[in-house]
Design a protein around this motif. Structure first.
Motif, PDB file in Angstrom:
ATOM      1  N   GLY A  13       4.064   8.174  10.222  1.00  0.00           N
ATOM      2  CA  GLY A  13       3.989   6.909   9.506  1.00  0.00           C
ATOM      3  C   GLY A  13       2.594   6.645   8.976  1.00  0.00           C
ATOM      4  N   GLY A  14       2.471   5.618   8.142  1.00  0.00           N
ATOM      5  CA  GLY A  14       1.180   5.243   7.581  1.00  0.00           C
ATOM      6  C   GLY A  14       0.177   4.908   8.669  1.00  0.00           C
ATOM      7  N   GLY A  15      -1.013   5.503   8.601  1.00  0.00           N
ATOM      8  CA  GLY A  15      -2.051   5.255   9.598  1.00  0.00           C
ATOM      9  C   GLY A  15      -1.927   6.085  10.862  1.00  0.00           C
ATOM     10  N   ALA A  16      -0.989   7.034  10.880  1.00  0.00           N
ATOM     11  CA  ALA A  16      -0.782   7.845  12.090  1.00  0.00           C
ATOM     12  C   ALA A  16      -2.030   8.635  12.485  1.00  0.00           C
ATOM     13  N   LEU A  17      -2.878   8.961  11.492  1.00  0.00           N
ATOM     14  CA  LEU A  17      -4.083   9.723  11.801  1.00  0.00           C
ATOM     15  C   LEU A  17      -4.938   9.034  12.862  1.00  0.00           C
ATOM     16  N   ASN A  18      -4.948   7.708  12.847  1.00  0.00           N
ATOM     17  CA  ASN A  18      -5.759   6.958  13.811  1.00  0.00           C
ATOM     18  C   ASN A  18      -5.318   7.181  15.258  1.00  0.00           C
TER      19      ASN A  18
END
Length: 385
Positions: A13-18
């Motif tokens: 999902g969006g922002g999963a990198l964090n």
């Protein structure tokens, strides 16, 4: 009985990198080595990832020189860089090439040897270092597969290497990382993912589990890919294609790919055509040749993708599917090998070797209609123009 292989930890999902530091700690990992390419380094994404890790007191090393269609030389260089420190896992950051490089390095770091010793029919199930995949393109599905492809520069062979050891332990699937992909890359990697889904569904090794993933993937990608190409910042389209690529990756990792991929790898090895683009060049005509082997399955693909209404007869549905694939290639400006500028004399002279390498990969054996050496040569000739 069906054996299934899937990443252990997924953030999607969006922002999963964090969530990367949290996922590493959850897996008991604390010293990652990042493999990426020059573009990711220059874009600032490598710095962003290393800063994210440092904020969580996780120190990392990096090799920023992965090359497209990873070579043995590139793998050796990355492995040498890893061995200069002490690391407990390998992160592949970027498109399929950095992730494939990371997969091979993770295995060689623990077991030694050379990539040529690991190509099919060898199966590498004994794990190397844990692999973390962070894709920045929506297409290869490498974040979900137990496959890597390494090019032997001496023989111009794309070596298919498979086994549980190449399956990422952690997958970070963040569509926001694809928002800056250019149109050509979006199209080529998207059709690559569509090919994964289609081939997984018609593969002789398909199962009810992989069928569900493959059908979901092709429905998403068929709808959303043209939008993502036309409107690069369309977040919904980017998310749909990214999720579809992940689903397709899980599908083909467990059901395998077929004739398109078998014929695609030699084109990439000998002519350095990007993998997604060579798949796209092949997909319509190879599908047209293959449909008689699994007409009901190809017809289902056409219905699920919305190409024909649900009640359409199988033969008509298959014909419509092939026509739609040809039209989609025109819509997304996918060139033929001739239009792409490949040298015709060299193409024709290499056809026997390319057909031999395609068969040796094993992928054509999974196709609903299995070709012989002469038929593959004929198909390459048909695809040329």
């Amino acid at each position: 009985m069906t054996a299934l292989y899937l990443p252990s930890l997924v953030r999607i999902g969006g922002g999963a990198l964090n969530e990367l530091p949290t996922a590493l700690k959850q897996a008991g990992l604390s010293a990652p080595f990042i493999i990426t390419d020059g573009f990711m380094a220059k874009s600032g994404l490598l710095d962003r990832v290393q800063a994210l890790l440092a904020e969580a007191d996780i120190q990392s090393g990096a090799f920023p020189d992965a090359v497209p269609d990873p070579t043995v030389t590139s793998v050796d260089a990355a492995l040498a860089a890893l061995k200069r420190g002490v690391y407990d896992c390998v992160i592949g950051l970027g498109g399929g090439s950095p992730i494939d490089t990371a997969k091979m390095v993770a295995v060689l770091a623990k077991h030694g040897g050379m990539p040529s010793q690991l190509k099919v029919p060898h199966v590498q199930d004994e794990a190397g270092l844990p692999i973390i995949a962070i894709p920045t393109t929506a297409g290869t599905g490498s974040e979900a597969t137990r496959v890597t492809v390494i090019t032997d520069e001496k023989t111009d062979e794309k070596m298919l290497c498979t086994g549980y050891a190449y399956l990422p332990h952690i997958a970070i699937v963040d569509y926001e990382l694809t928002l800056t992909m250019p149109r050509r890359l979006t199209a080529d990697t998207g059709i690559d993912a569509l090919t994964h889904a289609l081939e997984a569904y018609v593969s002789k090794r398909a199962s009810p589990f992989t069928d569900a993933l493959a059908l979901a993937a092709m429905k998403r990608i068929w709808y959303a890919l043209p939008i993502a190409c036309a409107e690069p910042s369309n977040r919904d389209a980017r998310e749909q294609v990214m999720q579809g690529a992940f689903e397709a990756g899980m599908a083909f990792s467990n059901a395998s790919v077929a004739l398109v991929h078998g014929m695609s790898r030699p084109i990439g090895a000998h002519f350095h055509v990007a993998h997604g683009l060579s798949n796209a060049m092949l997909l319509p005509e190879i599908t047209a040749w293959s449909v008689t082997g699994a007409q009901a399955r190809y017809a289902t693909c056409a219905r699920v993708m919305g190409i024909v209404p649900s009640g359409t007869e199988d033969g008509a549905a298959c014909a419509a599917l092939v026509a739609a694939l040809r039209e989609r290639n025109r819509q997304l400006d996918v060139p033929s090998p001739a239009a792409y500028g490949l040298e015709e004399g060299r193409w024709n002279s290499l056809l026997p070797l390319m057909a031999e390498q395609a068969l040796a990969s094993g992928s054509p054996d999974n196709n609903p209609r299995v070709p012989n050496h002469t038929e593959i040569i004929d198909l390459y000739r048909k695809v040329w123009a």
